[in-house]
Design a protein around this motif. Sequence first.
Motif, short mmCIF file in Angstrom:
data_model
loop_
_atom_site.label_atom_id
_atom_site.label_comp_id
_atom_site.label_asym_id
_atom_site.label_seq_id
_atom_site.Cartn_x
_atom_site.Cartn_y
_atom_site.Cartn_z
N PHE A 76 -6.51 -7.85 0.44
CA PHE A 76 -7.29 -7.88 -0.90
C PHE A 76 -7.65 -9.21 -1.34
CE2 PHE A 76 -6.79 -7.81 -5.58
CZ PHE A 76 -7.89 -7.02 -5.87
N TRP A 77 -6.85 -10.14 -0.96
CA TRP A 77 -7.37 -11.59 -1.49
C TRP A 77 -8.59 -11.90 -0.71
CZ3 TRP A 77 -6.47 -15.07 -4.57
CH2 TRP A 77 -5.13 -15.54 -5.18
N LYS A 78 -8.94 -11.22 0.24
CA LYS A 78 -10.25 -11.63 1.19
C LYS A 78 -11.20 -10.96 0.37
CE LYS A 78 -8.41 -13.05 5.54
NZ LYS A 78 -8.65 -12.63 7.35
N GLN A 79 -10.96 -9.75 -0.20
CA GLN A 79 -12.01 -9.20 -0.86
C GLN A 79 -12.22 -9.67 -2.33
OE1 GLN A 79 -9.98 -5.14 -0.39
NE2 GLN A 79 -11.75 -4.51 0.89
N ALA A 80 -11.22 -9.90 -2.88
CA ALA A 80 -11.08 -10.41 -4.31
C ALA A 80 -11.65 -11.83 -4.52
CB ALA A 80 -9.97 -10.16 -5.07
N GLY A 105 -7.12 -14.84 -8.14
CA GLY A 105 -8.32 -15.50 -8.25
C GLY A 105 -8.28 -16.41 -9.56
N PRO A 106 -9.25 -17.01 -9.78
CA PRO A 106 -9.64 -17.96 -11.18
C PRO A 106 -9.98 -17.17 -12.47
CG PRO A 106 -11.51 -18.20 -9.61
CD PRO A 106 -10.46 -17.04 -8.76
N TRP A 107 -9.72 -15.97 -12.29
CA TRP A 107 -10.22 -15.10 -13.64
C TRP A 107 -9.32 -14.39 -14.15
CZ3 TRP A 107 -13.32 -14.93 -8.95
CH2 TRP A 107 -14.32 -15.59 -8.77
N ASP A 108 -9.22 -14.47 -15.46
CA ASP A 108 -8.05 -13.61 -16.23
C ASP A 108 -8.21 -12.16 -16.14
OD1 ASP A 108 -5.89 -12.93 -17.75
OD2 ASP A 108 -6.16 -14.75 -19.33
N SER A 245 -10.78 -1.04 -2.41
CA SER A 245 -9.91 -2.34 -2.11
C SER A 245 -8.71 -2.12 -1.36
CB SER A 245 -9.85 -3.05 -3.40
OG SER A 245 -10.95 -3.48 -3.97
N TYR A 246 -8.00 -2.91 -0.68
CA TYR A 246 -6.89 -2.72 0.01
C TYR A 246 -5.77 -2.99 -0.84
CZ TYR A 246 -9.03 -2.54 4.53
OH TYR A 246 -9.82 -2.40 5.61
N GLU A 247 -4.58 -1.98 -0.63
CA GLU A 247 -3.49 -2.26 -1.51
C GLU A 247 -2.37 -1.42 -0.84
OE1 GLU A 247 -4.24 0.02 -5.31
OE2 GLU A 247 -4.53 1.89 -4.59
N ALA A 248 -1.24 -1.26 -1.52
CA ALA A 248 -0.12 -0.68 -0.61
C ALA A 248 1.02 -0.29 -1.89
CB ALA A 248 0.46 -1.31 0.40
N TYR A 249 1.62 0.79 -1.84
CA TYR A 249 2.85 1.01 -2.63
C TYR A 249 4.06 1.32 -1.72
CZ TYR A 249 -0.32 2.21 -6.47
OH TYR A 249 -1.45 1.96 -7.34
N VAL A 250 5.24 0.75 -1.63
CA VAL A 250 6.30 1.26 -0.87
C VAL A 250 7.31 2.10 -1.68
CG1 VAL A 250 8.35 0.61 0.48
CG2 VAL A 250 6.07 -0.57 0.67
N LEU A 251 7.56 3.25 -1.55
CA LEU A 251 8.15 4.13 -2.53
C LEU A 251 9.61 4.62 -2.07
CD1 LEU A 251 4.86 6.03 -3.34
CD2 LEU A 251 6.00 4.17 -4.75
N VAL A 252 10.30 5.07 -2.64
CA VAL A 252 11.58 5.75 -2.67
C VAL A 252 11.59 7.08 -3.54
CG1 VAL A 252 14.19 5.75 -2.51
CG2 VAL A 252 12.84 3.70 -1.66
N LYS A 253 11.64 8.30 -3.18
CA LYS A 253 11.70 9.42 -4.06
C LYS A 253 13.03 9.51 -4.77
CE LYS A 253 9.65 13.15 -2.26
NZ LYS A 253 9.52 14.29 -1.47
N ASP A 254 12.82 9.97 -5.90
CA ASP A 254 13.80 10.21 -6.83
C ASP A 254 13.77 11.69 -6.95
OD1 ASP A 254 15.69 11.03 -9.13
OD2 ASP A 254 15.16 9.06 -10.09
N GLY A 302 -1.75 -5.97 -3.27
CA GLY A 302 -3.02 -5.95 -3.20
C GLY A 302 -3.64 -5.31 -4.67
N ASP A 303 -4.52 -4.49 -4.63
CA ASP A 303 -5.22 -4.02 -5.84
C ASP A 303 -4.48 -3.45 -6.75
OD1 ASP A 303 -7.87 -3.45 -7.03
OD2 ASP A 303 -7.28 -1.41 -6.92
N CYS A 304 -3.37 -2.87 -6.52
CA CYS A 304 -2.51 -2.10 -7.37
C CYS A 304 -1.58 -3.29 -8.21
CB CYS A 304 -1.91 -1.11 -6.89
SG CYS A 304 -0.57 -1.81 -5.50
N ASN A 305 -1.56 -4.50 -7.56
CA ASN A 305 -0.60 -5.62 -8.06
C ASN A 305 -1.47 -6.55 -8.77
OD1 ASN A 305 1.73 -6.68 -8.33
ND2 ASN A 305 1.27 -8.36 -6.59
N SER A 306 -2.76 -6.26 -8.95
CA SER A 306 -3.59 -7.22 -9.72
C SER A 306 -3.93 -6.74 -10.96
CB SER A 306 -4.85 -7.29 -9.08
OG SER A 306 -5.88 -6.04 -8.91
N GLY A 307 -3.92 -7.50 -12.11
CA GLY A 307 -4.24 -7.11 -13.58
C GLY A 307 -3.20 -6.09 -13.76
#
Length: 547
Positions: A76-80, A105-108, A245-254, A302-307
């Motif tokens: 994701f860094w390479k994309q953003a 990246g350098p944008w808020d 965009s690339y991203e990932a979530y690692v999850l444990v079911k409740d 990645g993407d889900c961790n941005s903003g």
Amino acid sequence: MIAGLGACTGTSGSKTATTTTEKPSAVKDSLQEYVHKRLDIYETVKLTTNLNALTANERKILPLLIQAAQIMDELFWKQAYPQRDSLMAGLKDEKTKEFVRINYGPWDRLNGDKPFIAGIGSKPEGASFYPAGMTKADLDKSGLKDKFNAYSVIQKDSTGKLISVPYHVLFAPELQRASSLLKQAALMTEDAGFKKYLNLRADALMNDNFNASDYAWLDMKTNILDIIIGPIENYEDKMFNARTSYEAYVLVKDKVWSKRLAKYVSMLPELQKGLPVAEKYKKEKPGTDSELNAYDVVYYAGDCNSGSKTIAVNLPNDEVIQQKKGTRRSQLKNAMKAKFDKILVPIAAELIDKDQQQYINFDSFFANVMFHEVAHGLGIKNTVTGKGFVKEALKEQSGWLEEGKADILGLYMVTGLLKKGELTGDIKTYYTTFMAGLLRSVRFGASSAHGKANMQCFNFFKEKGAFVRTTNGTYKVDFAKFQTAMNDLSNVILTLQGNGDRAAVEKVQNTYAVISPELQSDLDRLSKKGIPVDVIFEQGVDVLGVK
């Protein structure tokens, strides 16, 4: 467009792609005062789960999934912002470096993509998905067959001709490592459905053919561990809303919460029939062969961790799969609870009328977010005007409008299920908590699809008298008008989507997806109170205590 929070007004990110980001050689630390203040808008949350609910084997698999997720973060860094290393090498201020890492990246990202390092300039609409200087018209008139392929980038060959390069070719070394990690996890897991998905997803990363793994993911029923991984959302491509965009979530079911939620997906067809819109916009039958589950999320990448951080997921995005099979709605309960406690409750204490603060509760917040995700399955995927899928017809305008649809139809579902007795509680709690949720999400600003969607809802509801701003500067819900406004906005959005008129949607965005000076002053009050806008995470194997 006035966006975000704080004393500085951000850009809307709407400049043409001819504005490029030059590789910095020696960037001076500047705007440090701004950066240091903006760091305070984030609350740090530790991502953990009850490891006692996992088998010894599952605890061994978790680190493999996290390692694969970390590779998605690098991609994701390479994309953003592919110039990350040279940028960071030129910075001395540690807080500025941290803010770069948060924003990839350098944008808020939560202030209209405002640049916070001197000399950087505006963020390119197309990120790194397109060549510097390429315009929309350049791609539109090109002879490329797959010019809007979700899993490729557009580059120029040695003659200057536009070409399409698949992700699996461009990022082959990284994807090979991630694929191998998923294969290792597949060898170790004892759950047959999870094993099949991991193997298919590992293959998909290497060839960009994700359908088989998406179907396998939807078929999983008994797995406790899960990983959502790959190029998925297209928010980063603000030029065409096409590239993923690339991203990932690692999850444990409740298991306990998931069992409580299981019944709602089957109710989609009946709710579809009752949508407050003309018949031709609700003829499609929602898929119901999928699950609604609650999870602890233990890693974002990645993407889900941005903003703004995602607290619920509705996937896959492929319209054909959605219609044939449905989607899985994943509620990220631990992250959701953190946002409720640390952000929404303090916002309500400051901006919701004192007499209505009693109606703010977590169960209503959870339901509103959950049914937002379920509501992605309602409405219309194909235009009624012969323009193909809604996403294709609306292009860069599709993402934020779809989020707005899910917001409002989620509220519609809550209202309908309460009337049917399928949901318990007082409608006042759901509506008031939804109002507080709007005030939370509009702070994400104009560069966020979710921020635009919430601005539209806020301004539309205000126009319809669904709430009033009191002389004390707080917001008070008119419950009867709230429901009327909900139905009216549902009609507007579904009609816009069904017609596939991109110009009409853009006009609506320019009219409603804006923050007024009055609202901005109220949001500034939240900043002065030190109420965070969003969360960032302490996460990983060390935090979890697994190796």
